[in-house]
Structure formats: structure tokens, C-alpha cells
Write a protein that holds these residues in place. Structure first.
Motif, PDB file in Angstrom:
ATOM      1  N   ARG A   1       2.475  -9.856   4.583  1.00  0.00           N
ATOM      2  CA  ARG A   1       2.029  -9.028   3.456  1.00  0.00           C
ATOM      3  C   ARG A   1       1.159  -7.805   3.891  1.00  0.00           C
ATOM      4  O   ARG A   1       0.497  -7.925   4.941  1.00  0.00           O
ATOM      5  N   GLU A   2       1.536  -6.774   3.009  1.00  0.00           N
ATOM      6  CA  GLU A   2       0.760  -5.395   3.536  1.00  0.00           C
ATOM      7  C   GLU A   2      -0.818  -5.848   3.919  1.00  0.00           C
ATOM      8  O   GLU A   2      -1.483  -6.570   3.118  1.00  0.00           O
TER       9      GLU A   2
ATOM     10  N   THR B   1      -1.352  -6.067  11.947  1.00  0.00           N
ATOM     11  CA  THR B   1      -1.267  -4.944  12.467  1.00  0.00           C
ATOM     12  C   THR B   1      -0.681  -5.046  13.955  1.00  0.00           C
ATOM     13  O   THR B   1      -0.681  -5.925  14.497  1.00  0.00           O
ATOM     14  N   GLU B   2      -0.471  -3.823  14.319  1.00  0.00           N
ATOM     15  CA  GLU B   2       0.136  -3.708  15.661  1.00  0.00           C
ATOM     16  C   GLU B   2      -0.812  -4.352  16.582  1.00  0.00           C
ATOM     17  O   GLU B   2      -0.564  -4.964  17.639  1.00  0.00           O
ATOM     18  N   ASP B   3      -2.156  -3.814  16.588  1.00  0.00           N
ATOM     19  CA  ASP B   3      -3.193  -4.445  17.294  1.00  0.00           C
ATOM     20  C   ASP B   3      -3.293  -5.944  17.373  1.00  0.00           C
ATOM     21  O   ASP B   3      -3.652  -6.681  18.439  1.00  0.00           O
TER      22      ASP B   3
ATOM     23  N   GLN C   1       6.213  -2.618  23.868  1.00  0.00           N
ATOM     24  CA  GLN C   1       5.970  -2.093  22.439  1.00  0.00           C
ATOM     25  C   GLN C   1       5.808  -3.046  21.394  1.00  0.00           C
ATOM     26  O   GLN C   1       6.281  -3.963  21.609  1.00  0.00           O
ATOM     27  N   VAL C   2       5.153  -2.642  20.343  1.00  0.00           N
ATOM     28  CA  VAL C   2       4.874  -3.381  19.194  1.00  0.00           C
ATOM     29  C   VAL C   2       5.206  -2.715  18.148  1.00  0.00           C
ATOM     30  O   VAL C   2       4.818  -1.597  17.880  1.00  0.00           O
ATOM     31  N   ASN C   3       6.152  -2.908  17.298  1.00  0.00           N
ATOM     32  CA  ASN C   3       6.721  -2.342  16.243  1.00  0.00           C
ATOM     33  C   ASN C   3       6.715  -2.886  14.751  1.00  0.00           C
ATOM     34  O   ASN C   3       7.330  -4.184  14.777  1.00  0.00           O
ATOM     35  N   LEU C   4       6.091  -2.366  13.894  1.00  0.00           N
ATOM     36  CA  LEU C   4       6.080  -2.915  12.300  1.00  0.00           C
ATOM     37  C   LEU C   4       6.661  -1.877  11.607  1.00  0.00           C
ATOM     38  O   LEU C   4       6.022  -0.946  11.231  1.00  0.00           O
ATOM     39  N   PRO C   5       7.848  -2.126  11.077  1.00  0.00           N
ATOM     40  CA  PRO C   5       8.574  -1.065  10.356  1.00  0.00           C
ATOM     41  C   PRO C   5       7.749  -0.913   9.122  1.00  0.00           C
ATOM     42  O   PRO C   5       7.447  -1.899   8.446  1.00  0.00           O
ATOM     43  N   ARG C   6       8.015   0.516   8.401  1.00  0.00           N
ATOM     44  CA  ARG C   6       7.196   0.685   7.194  1.00  0.00           C
ATOM     45  C   ARG C   6       8.291   1.166   6.272  1.00  0.00           C
ATOM     46  O   ARG C   6       9.181   2.011   6.947  1.00  0.00           O
ATOM     47  N   HIS C   7       8.190   1.323   5.093  1.00  0.00           N
ATOM     48  CA  HIS C   7       8.566   2.015   4.009  1.00  0.00           C
ATOM     49  C   HIS C   7       8.222   3.383   3.977  1.00  0.00           C
ATOM     50  O   HIS C   7       7.167   3.849   4.529  1.00  0.00           O
TER      51      HIS C   7
ATOM     52  N   SER D   1       3.912   1.339   3.424  1.00  0.00           N
ATOM     53  CA  SER D   1       3.718  -0.074   3.297  1.00  0.00           C
ATOM     54  C   SER D   1       4.661  -0.796   4.381  1.00  0.00           C
ATOM     55  O   SER D   1       5.620  -0.244   4.604  1.00  0.00           O
ATOM     56  N   LEU D   2       4.221  -1.953   4.782  1.00  0.00           N
ATOM     57  CA  LEU D   2       4.829  -2.682   5.674  1.00  0.00           C
ATOM     58  C   LEU D   2       6.155  -3.318   4.851  1.00  0.00           C
ATOM     59  O   LEU D   2       6.203  -3.726   3.971  1.00  0.00           O
ATOM     60  N   LYS D   3       7.340  -3.398   5.922  1.00  0.00           N
ATOM     61  CA  LYS D   3       8.350  -4.020   5.481  1.00  0.00           C
ATOM     62  C   LYS D   3       8.398  -5.584   5.407  1.00  0.00           C
ATOM     63  O   LYS D   3       9.535  -6.126   4.890  1.00  0.00           O
TER      64      LYS D   3
END
Length: 102
Positions: free
Chosen positions: A5-6, A10-12, A26-32, A36-38
């Protein structure tokens, strides 16, 4: 993939949790579009046998564990051959060096 949930992941945080298992590229958290997080993310390890082993171990040990208030589900990401050709990273399908987090 990590379901989130948003604001709770976090990437960290992912870097800290998953770096225990190997060198992360690499760390990736796709966003809208509204930032906001997907609700899922990706952790990419080195494109080596060691990286593949790191991803396997991370998936086995972290899937079902809690990160913050979330219970995470981990599996291998899908292979994207275009990305692999351009970045020399292996986004995994059925083995490899990326952990997909939901």
C-alpha cells in the motif's frame, strides 16, 4: 513482486532487506502518473550465477515474511529480452536473478 500500500514500502527498504542475499543492481517500484505506488516492485541482482542464486535465496526466505506492516509475496519476474539486451540484466522467467515482489 511485493504487494504494497502506498507509503509502506520504499526502494531503500527493499534495498536493505534484499541486499542481505547478494549484490543488488537495481530496485524498482513502479508508480502511477500521480506518483502513487502500483503495488508491486522488482529487485534485480547481478547477471551472474551468484546473482541467480541470490534471487532464489531471497525469494525463498522473504516470501511470506513481513516488511513493515505487509506480508510480502516474492517470485521470479518475467523475462524482458529488450531490457536484457540493452542493460545486460536478466529479468527472470523461470529462473534468473530478479525477485518480483507483490
Amino acid at each position: 513482486a511485493i504487494e504494497s500500500r502506498e507509503g509502506e514500502i520504499t526502494e531503500d527498504i527493499l534495498l536493505k532487506v534484499f541486499s542481505e542475499f547478494g549484490k543488488i543492481v537495481q530496485v524498482n517500484l513502479p508508480r502511477h502518473n500521480d506518483n502513487s505506488l502500483k503495488g508491486y516492485g522488482f529487485v534485480h541482482y547481478e547477471d551472474t550465477e551468484e546473482g541467480e542464486s541470490s534471487a532464489k535465496t531471497a525469494i525463498e526466505r522473504v516470501s511470506g515474511a513481513k516488511i513493515g506492516h505487509l506480508v510480502v509475496k516474492c517470485n521470479y519476474g518475467r523475462k524482458h529480452t529488450k531490457r536484457r539486451r540493452h542493460t545486460n540484466q536478466n529479468n527472470v522467467g523461470g529462473g534468473g536473478n530478479s525477485a518480483s515482489i507483490r
